[in-house]
Design an enzyme around this catalytic site. Sequence first.
Site, short mmCIF file in Angstrom:
data_model
loop_
_atom_site.label_atom_id
_atom_site.label_comp_id
_atom_site.label_asym_id
_atom_site.label_seq_id
_atom_site.Cartn_x
_atom_site.Cartn_y
_atom_site.Cartn_z
N LYS A 56 6.08 -16.92 20.90
CA LYS A 56 6.96 -17.77 20.09
C LYS A 56 7.01 -17.38 18.62
O LYS A 56 7.81 -17.93 17.88
CB LYS A 56 6.56 -19.24 20.24
CG LYS A 56 5.21 -19.58 19.68
CD LYS A 56 4.94 -21.09 19.77
CE LYS A 56 3.62 -21.42 19.12
NZ LYS A 56 2.89 -22.47 19.69
N TYR A 57 6.14 -16.45 18.18
CA TYR A 57 6.13 -16.12 16.75
C TYR A 57 6.48 -14.67 16.50
O TYR A 57 6.08 -13.79 17.26
CB TYR A 57 4.74 -16.33 16.15
CG TYR A 57 4.32 -17.76 16.02
CD1 TYR A 57 5.08 -18.67 15.28
CD2 TYR A 57 3.14 -18.20 16.61
CE1 TYR A 57 4.67 -19.99 15.15
CE2 TYR A 57 2.73 -19.52 16.49
CZ TYR A 57 3.50 -20.41 15.76
OH TYR A 57 3.10 -21.71 15.64
N GLU A 78 2.97 -3.06 1.33
CA GLU A 78 3.00 -3.87 0.11
C GLU A 78 3.96 -3.30 -0.95
O GLU A 78 4.64 -4.04 -1.65
CB GLU A 78 1.57 -3.88 -0.45
CG GLU A 78 1.39 -4.39 -1.84
CD GLU A 78 -0.05 -4.22 -2.31
OE1 GLU A 78 -0.64 -5.23 -2.67
OE2 GLU A 78 -0.58 -3.09 -2.31
N THR A 124 -9.71 5.49 -3.12
CA THR A 124 -8.71 4.43 -3.04
C THR A 124 -8.29 4.24 -1.59
O THR A 124 -8.02 5.21 -0.88
CB THR A 124 -7.44 4.66 -3.90
OG1 THR A 124 -6.51 3.62 -3.58
CG2 THR A 124 -6.75 5.99 -3.69
N ARG A 154 -0.38 -0.01 -3.12
CA ARG A 154 0.42 -0.39 -4.28
C ARG A 154 1.82 0.23 -4.27
O ARG A 154 2.80 -0.45 -4.48
CB ARG A 154 -0.30 0.02 -5.55
CG ARG A 154 0.26 -0.55 -6.82
CD ARG A 154 -0.19 0.25 -8.01
NE ARG A 154 -1.63 0.38 -8.04
CZ ARG A 154 -2.45 -0.48 -8.63
NH1 ARG A 154 -1.96 -1.53 -9.23
NH2 ARG A 154 -3.75 -0.29 -8.63
N ASP A 200 -5.61 3.16 -0.76
CA ASP A 200 -4.17 3.45 -0.67
C ASP A 200 -3.89 4.84 -0.11
O ASP A 200 -2.78 5.11 0.35
CB ASP A 200 -3.51 3.35 -2.06
CG ASP A 200 -3.48 1.93 -2.57
OD1 ASP A 200 -4.02 1.04 -1.88
OD2 ASP A 200 -2.94 1.70 -3.66
N GLY A 220 -9.85 -0.76 -7.73
CA GLY A 220 -10.16 -1.61 -6.58
C GLY A 220 -11.29 -1.04 -5.74
O GLY A 220 -11.46 0.17 -5.66
N MET A 243 -1.62 -3.61 2.40
CA MET A 243 -1.82 -3.09 1.03
C MET A 243 -1.43 -1.63 0.86
O MET A 243 -1.35 -0.89 1.83
CB MET A 243 -3.28 -3.25 0.63
CG MET A 243 -3.48 -4.01 -0.64
SD MET A 243 -5.18 -3.98 -1.15
CE MET A 243 -5.24 -5.52 -2.07
P1 FBP Z 1 -7.08 1.37 -6.46
O1 FBP Z 1 -5.91 2.28 -6.57
O2 FBP Z 1 -7.72 1.08 -7.74
O3 FBP Z 1 -8.07 1.88 -5.45
O4 FBP Z 1 -6.61 -0.03 -5.91
C1 FBP Z 1 -5.69 -0.10 -4.87
C2 FBP Z 1 -5.40 -1.51 -4.46
O5 FBP Z 1 -6.28 -1.94 -3.47
C3 FBP Z 1 -3.93 -1.60 -4.03
O6 FBP Z 1 -3.73 -1.34 -2.71
C4 FBP Z 1 -3.54 -2.98 -4.47
O7 FBP Z 1 -2.18 -3.03 -4.79
C5 FBP Z 1 -4.36 -3.19 -5.70
O8 FBP Z 1 -5.51 -2.41 -5.55
C6 FBP Z 1 -4.76 -4.61 -5.90
O9 FBP Z 1 -5.33 -4.72 -7.18
P2 FBP Z 1 -6.25 -5.92 -7.63
O10 FBP Z 1 -7.60 -5.67 -7.05
O11 FBP Z 1 -6.31 -5.76 -9.11
O12 FBP Z 1 -5.62 -7.19 -7.16
#
Ligand code: FBP
Length: 702
Positions: free
Chosen positions: A271-272, A360, A226, A281, A228, A106, A279
Amino acid sequence: MPNQTPGDQYSFLADPEVQKTTTAFTTDLQERLNFKPPVCDVFNSPATSLENDPQYEFHIHPAAKEALPNIIDNPVQRIIGIDAPKGAVPRDYKKPRKIGIVFSGGPAPGGHNVIAGLFDAMKKANPKNRLFGFILGPDGILENDIMELDKEIIDAHRNLGGFTMIKTGRTKIDNKKKMTIARENCKKMNLDAIVVVGGDDSNTNAAVLAQEFFNDGIQVIGVPKTIDGDIQVKDINGKVLCAMSFGFHTAARAFARSISNLCTDSSSDVKYWHVCKVMGRVASHLGLEVALQVHPNLCMIGEEMADYIDTERIRKANAAGTIDYTAFGMTLRHLSRVICNGIVRRAEVGKNYGVIVIPEGILEFINEIQVFIIKLNTIIADYNQTHDTDFHSDFVTLDDKLDYLRRLARFSRENPSFMVWNTRDDDLFNDIPAFFQEGLLTERDSHGNFQFSQVDTEKVVLGLVKDYLKIRQDQGRYKIGIQPEWYQKTLKKEGLDPDYYGPVLFKNYHTKDAFLLAKDSLISMKTLNQELVREKVIGKNDDIPPAVQKVFQSTVPKFKTQVHFYGYDGRGNDPTWFDCTYTYNLGLTVFSLIANNATGQLAAIKNLEKDFAEWEPIGIPIAPLMHLEERNRKLALVLERTVVDIDSPAFKVVKALREKWLAAVPGPDEYRRPGPIRFSGSSVDSKPLILTLNNLDKNKFI
Ligand code: FBP
């Protein structure tokens, strides 16, 4: 109109004011492109060399030793400046080189600056050095899809987000055939080195390539990317070598900014409940950082759920002389209870709104879901192996997939030794909503990972929360608290005596300064009527006074939600000063490693958690960071991911402040405004807050 050519029709576009207003080349963009990130001191020298740093120790997995013999003994290397006059720079350092770079996985903010840093360092060492980008990720290596990266294209991408310059992809070079093609293509191009900018799986790939290409003399260097934040490197004694992957800071800041805006909106129209999936993974680093930046009312951290122990269940099991395995780790149902309690408690002080942050990957840490994921991973991988085809092409619709699972369950009844999917699994699976079944059955990525971003985690959790709130509402245990002054005013306006109705309506009417809570038994107009008649406040045939009706209606909660996903938007954000500077220096580090003949190393910057003046470029050996994990039903050597440490200061701070942020007390909320991403000036937000906190003396957090 007569005699008008299509060109004339748009002649207003030539107007200088229109052009100024519509140009994509904005002042902000120009400022970004012109920004020159500061460089670590060593890079001001005419050249650099490497020095082994023997203070770090790693636990080396025997499988890594066997699979990666040529790079397993690599040391940690410090980059040091050579103060030689230009002419005295070692010949090897400045020999002409061809280097290929690939983005893998990603996107993450800062990638372009890795390229820019590498390019600038290469050209400084020798203007004849040439840099090539593989297009669309590792596929570019396999298909020989490559472009030379010159000054013009690099200058057009400096300090900009995304991986737009050469794109990215998730293909893995994971078998002999692909490896041979990759080697041939790199040789054909006469590449001296390739640079893999990627996450845990991609850097695993970098180590394997470094081993494979070792005898060909092609060096391979990895770069920790990443959003993440799960590539963090420590040695076995806890000494930090790489505190954070690049891109994390920007993504967290972008998410936090948007979620902070929601906090403002939510506490304005009251109200919400805004449910924000963030994100990441698996690991909840982004969720944790966002929580620290925003102070949401509720924030869940996956790693904490896995560690949860239900002491009450254990006590009951002990008393009964049994073991309750479900007492370890949080269940989905329990998670929904925790969220409901927060919602109910805020409602009691009149706050029928709020903001929830859910990482996520949270489902990964929920026991029962983990079991489904493992079982389904096994079933899909087995099917693909046995039939030499693809599960998802053979079973296209959800019904087809469910039908196959049903057949497996039947098979298990006849063959008790087949335990992967039994009738109980099938029954439980059929109890969950179709969209979630579909999510759990989605295609795994090329590394065999379950794709959490494809699952509506927040919908799963919300569904349970709504069900439980409904139960509590029916039991009269979910009410909106009423401000006493408002109650008094409303009744008096209609000429009614508040003290006459108050004790019948509210269970705490005489508690001083408390928000008024309707009695549990009052759950509808009908029950209200019955109560007023029973207490002889109104006659059997009287109507309930409109003011009393109005008050009662205000105690009835309406749980209205807005669901948001923060992921791809933050991933594409332009990098913060931190990420711009970090990645530019990573690019410079990559060149130093290559020019000093390193391979199988991860370029990194030590001391990211400290001030810039203390940042130190280093090379970390990748092979000793590998361990065995199950992927696609096989044990595979992979770079170990770092999840949130629930003993870390950052987590402990969030845990300690949670109750305050819930703000289930009269008075204002505790939201924090992290402000926009700034490119200049310094504040506590200039680097990830978790880095600052985790760098504090741990003894203070015991
Ligand atoms: P990387 O580990 O490759 O950097 O990607 C992380 C991420 O952004 C996650 O947070 C997310 O779950 C995933 O990629 C989404 O993947 P895709 O781009 O294939 O939808």
